[in-house]
Design a protein around this motif. Structure first.
Motif, mmCIF file in Angstrom:
data_model
loop_
_atom_site.group_PDB
_atom_site.id
_atom_site.type_symbol
_atom_site.label_atom_id
_atom_site.label_comp_id
_atom_site.label_asym_id
_atom_site.label_seq_id
_atom_site.Cartn_x
_atom_site.Cartn_y
_atom_site.Cartn_z
ATOM 1 N N ASN A 168 25.663 -39.273 -7.525
ATOM 2 C CA ASN A 168 27.120 -39.275 -7.645
ATOM 3 C C ASN A 168 27.670 -40.634 -7.260
ATOM 4 N N LYS A 169 28.758 -41.041 -7.889
ATOM 5 C CA LYS A 169 29.416 -42.289 -7.510
ATOM 6 C C LYS A 169 30.428 -42.086 -6.393
ATOM 7 N N ASN A 170 30.765 -40.813 -6.135
ATOM 8 C CA ASN A 170 31.693 -40.469 -5.045
ATOM 9 C C ASN A 170 33.049 -41.143 -5.182
ATOM 10 N N MET A 177 27.953 -34.068 -10.003
ATOM 11 C CA MET A 177 26.960 -33.977 -11.067
ATOM 12 C C MET A 177 25.543 -33.864 -10.515
ATOM 13 N N LYS A 178 25.289 -34.481 -9.379
ATOM 14 C CA LYS A 178 23.950 -34.423 -8.782
ATOM 15 C C LYS A 178 23.579 -32.986 -8.467
ATOM 16 N N ARG A 179 24.475 -32.280 -7.794
ATOM 17 C CA ARG A 179 24.212 -30.885 -7.448
ATOM 18 C C ARG A 179 24.152 -30.018 -8.705
ATOM 19 N N SER A 647 29.575 -50.846 1.311
ATOM 20 C CA SER A 647 29.123 -51.058 -0.070
ATOM 21 C C SER A 647 29.713 -49.972 -0.951
ATOM 22 N N LEU A 648 30.166 -50.354 -2.143
ATOM 23 C CA LEU A 648 30.719 -49.373 -3.081
ATOM 24 C C LEU A 648 29.656 -48.396 -3.565
ATOM 25 N N LYS A 649 28.393 -48.724 -3.346
ATOM 26 C CA LYS A 649 27.319 -47.813 -3.721
ATOM 27 C C LYS A 649 27.465 -46.471 -3.001
ATOM 28 N N ASN A 650 28.065 -46.498 -1.820
ATOM 29 C CA ASN A 650 28.257 -45.284 -1.033
ATOM 30 C C ASN A 650 29.476 -44.483 -1.483
ATOM 31 N N GLY A 651 30.260 -45.050 -2.383
ATOM 32 C CA GLY A 651 31.459 -44.368 -2.854
ATOM 33 C C GLY A 651 32.660 -45.288 -2.848
ATOM 34 N N SER A 652 33.749 -44.818 -3.428
ATOM 35 C CA SER A 652 34.957 -45.640 -3.504
ATOM 36 C C SER A 652 35.523 -45.889 -2.104
#
Length: 657
Positions: A168-170, A177-179, A647-652
């Motif tokens: 998920n991009k969170n 979507m992951k779940r 980091s944006l990798k963790n979400g917005s």
């Protein structure tokens, strides 16, 4: 004293009347316990607890109190849930070493071909030929293909493409979507283009599979003969469960009016078909007994499930209605809620992760709401007029289902269809007619005039239904956006609704739950008002820089990509706008610095040695593009490809203005 006793009933039903209501809860708790503490193996406890349980049961120990028995049963089902989840993880979602090689051999097991754009399918990887690694348990993957792709179901392909874990991009409002794919046993995704695969073999389908696919192909051809364009896409979705032809406009119209469930073959469709077949069976009551008729109808429901692709939602609905119909047929006193939870338990026994599937949750909550609240809601408006009673009963069913599902739909989808009662009234009429005409079209298509007339009536019915849905969608305030509901609030609202609608309790207790419900609803309304009027900067988890500035109802989106890529940005922001609705404008910042003004706020974006620098009213937000950059400023934001804090990798990331 007598009056007080009549006003007061048990808060929860007795164990012996609704045993599976409790056992389902204990089993589900076991599933959750494994996911929370996966490193703790509880199997030895099962080997210890079950002999005690069985010995006491077999000996019929009179000293064994009922509470002790229930406690042992509860512990047993918690342990069974924990173990079944562990075994499911090992066999379906185990961390099998995905080879570093990008070459793998896979069989296509599902595929939805589109004439334009990307097509979607599911494949099963059996080996990695380059490394010689064969898998004990095939790995299911989601894949997307381009328009040139020629693969079909049962094709075995040698693919040269990378496998990426679904994450998920969170971003705000984003669907989990992951779940969603995990519940289907899928953790990886791949993009397969025409030039990076080759056909190795074509596995021959079994005679039974060929028979079912032949029926599917015949039914599709019949619908294509009589319908086209939008009407065809809706008919295939509603009757056959094939949503591949639905465009975004149609999906959005049904979603906005709370009618999206009509386009997924589920409990509504199976219930309507069951009633239709029972009605037909009554016409032949002289020739066939009720017991045989019900058994034949249940068999027909399972055949229908096969034809529609045996999707999880169809399996759930058919299994649930089959058990309910056969339980009622047995002639014994049965509890429909107990039967409902029994079917849920059996399904989770084979697929524990369905507990987290949105469709599973909503379908069972809807049925639970109907069983709990329908009779009470129906009694609010007693009438002897048959037509009014028919429509009120349909409305009561819709209200009962909506009462239990609304808290969860607000949690998942952040919106509420204000005219859902109006939508359900229309759909109650149209969906039954369309399903009936669809079934008769398949049966009578070979008769020239009758088949054409049936096809024409089906076309008119679908056209009228979609016109009705679009009319409801265009009504003022058809959808309320901006709900961000924590799961704790879902539980509070659900408990309050249960006590206010179902349980006959003292006035003081009713007022207490009414007050709690009022507080929860007030919090919900205030949170929505705060989201509507919020002032913030939201930076999205996206490889190209995308951020929004929101001031009340006005939003500006800045995106660092080509202008022709705007549709991708709009797609990403659709979920954000459900949480933070407003009128949005898009500005491309691709390959340029900007200096602009949004109301009284001055905005400046410039390129720097480390990436880019955003300034809003003198407040600096640096964007770090390089791993080599060492930046310690509090407001610095790392792009998604850079690991670490902020980091944006963790979400917005959201900044209040």
């Amino acid at each position: 004293m007598k009056q007080a006793l009549e006003e007061t009933t048990l808060i929860l039903p007795p164990f012996y009347k609704q045993s599976f209501s409790y056992l389902f809860f204990f089993y589900s708790f076991g599933i959750l316990s494994y996911l929370s503490f996966p490193n703790y193996n509880l199997t030895p406890f099962i080997l210890f607890i079950f002999p005690i349980f069985l010995v006491n049961w077999a000996a019929n120990n009179k000293h064994l109190e009922r509470t002790t028995f229930i406690l042992l049963l509860a512990i047993s089902f918690v342990l069974i849930g924990n173990t079944s989840m562990g075994e499911f993880q090992k066999s379906n979602l185990s961390e099998q070493a995905i080879s570093n090689s990008e070459v793998f051999e896979a069989k296509i097991i599902e595929f939805q071909k589109k004439e334009q754009g990307w097509s979607k399918g599911i494949a099963s990887i059996t080996s990695f030929p380059k490394t010689g690694e064969a898998l004990k348990n095939p790995i299911k993957i989601l894949f997307f293909t381009d328009e040139k792709f020629k693969g079909e179901i049962d094709d075995i392909l040698l693919v040269n493409s990378s496998l990426t874990r679904i994450e998920n991009k969170n971003n705000p409002g984003e669907f989990d979507m992951k779940r969603y794919w995990q519940t289907k046993g899928i953790q990886h995704i791949s993009f397969i283009q025409f030039e990076n695969y080759q056909l190795v073999d074509k596995q021959k389908a079994s005679y039974f599979q060929q028979f079912i696919r032949g029926i599917q192909k015949t039914f599709n051809a019949i619908l294509e003969k009589h319908l086209q364009d939008g009407e065809l896409s809706i008919a295939k979705a509603l009757i056959l469960g094939d949503k591949s032809l639905l465009d975004s406009e149609t999906r959005n119209s049904f979603t906005a009016t709370g009618a999206m469930h009509v386009l997924a073959v589920s409990g509504l469709h199976i219930g309507l078909i069951l009633q239709l077949l029972l009605g037909v069976a009554k016409l032949f009551s002289r020739f066939i007994s009720k017991k045989i008729a019900v058994i034949l109808i249940v068999l027909l429901l399972w055949i229908y499930a096969l034809i529609t692709g045996f999707s999880p939602s169809v399996i759930r609905a058919v299994f649930m209605f089959s058990v309910l119909a056969l339980s009622q047929l047995s002639g014994r006193t049965y509890n429909p809620i107990n039967t409902l939870f029994f079917t849920a338990f059996v399904i989770l026994l084979f697929q524990p992760l369905y507990l987290f599937d949105v469709g599973f949750q909503l379908s069972y909550l809807a049925m639970l709401g109907i069983f709990l609240f329908y009779k009470k809601i129906e009694s609010w408006f007693p009438t002897k007029n048959k037509i009014l009673r028919y429509f009120w009963q349909g409305t009561a069913i819709g209200l009962a289902a909506q009462a239990m599902t609304t808290p969860l739909t607000l949690y998942y989808f952040h919106q509420f269809p204000n005219y859902f009662i109006l939508s359900n009234l229309g759909l109650m009429l149209f969906s039954g007619i369309i399903l009936g005409l669809g079934v008769f079209l398949f049966l009578l298509n070979f008769i020239p005039f009758i088949g054409q007339l049936n096809g024409l009536l089906l076309f008119i019915s679908i056209w009228l239904m979609f016109g009705f849905i679009q009319w409801v969608e265009k009504l003022p305030g058809s959808v309320a956006y901006g709900f961000t509901v924590p799961f704790s609030m879902v539980l509070i609202l659900s408990v309050c609704i249960y006590f206010l609608l179902k349980i006959q309790i003292t006035k003081k207790t009713w007022l207490a739950f009414g007050f709690l419900f009022f507080l929860a609803l007030s919090n919900l309304i205030y949170t929505r008002w705060d989201n509507l009027n919020s002032k913030h900067v939201c930076i999205f988890n996206n490889n190209d820089l995308v951020f929004t500035l929101k001031k009340g109802a006005q939003i500006v989106c800045f995106y660092d990509s080509e202008i022709n890529e705007k549709h991708k940005v709009e797609f990403m922001l659709a979920s954000y706008l459900k949480c933070y609705p407003g009128e949005i404008n898009y500005i491309s910042i691709n390959k340029k610095n900007i200096r602009t003004q949004f109301g009284a706020d001055k905005i400046k974006l410039t390129k720097t040695a480390s990436g880019k620098l955003l300034e809003i009213n003198g407040r600096e937000i640096p964007f770090i593009y390089s791993n080599k950059t060492i930046f310690t400023e509090k407001n610095s934001v790392k792009m998604p490809w850079i690991e670490g804090e902020r980091s944006l990798k963790n979400g917005s990331i959201l900044f209040d203005l």
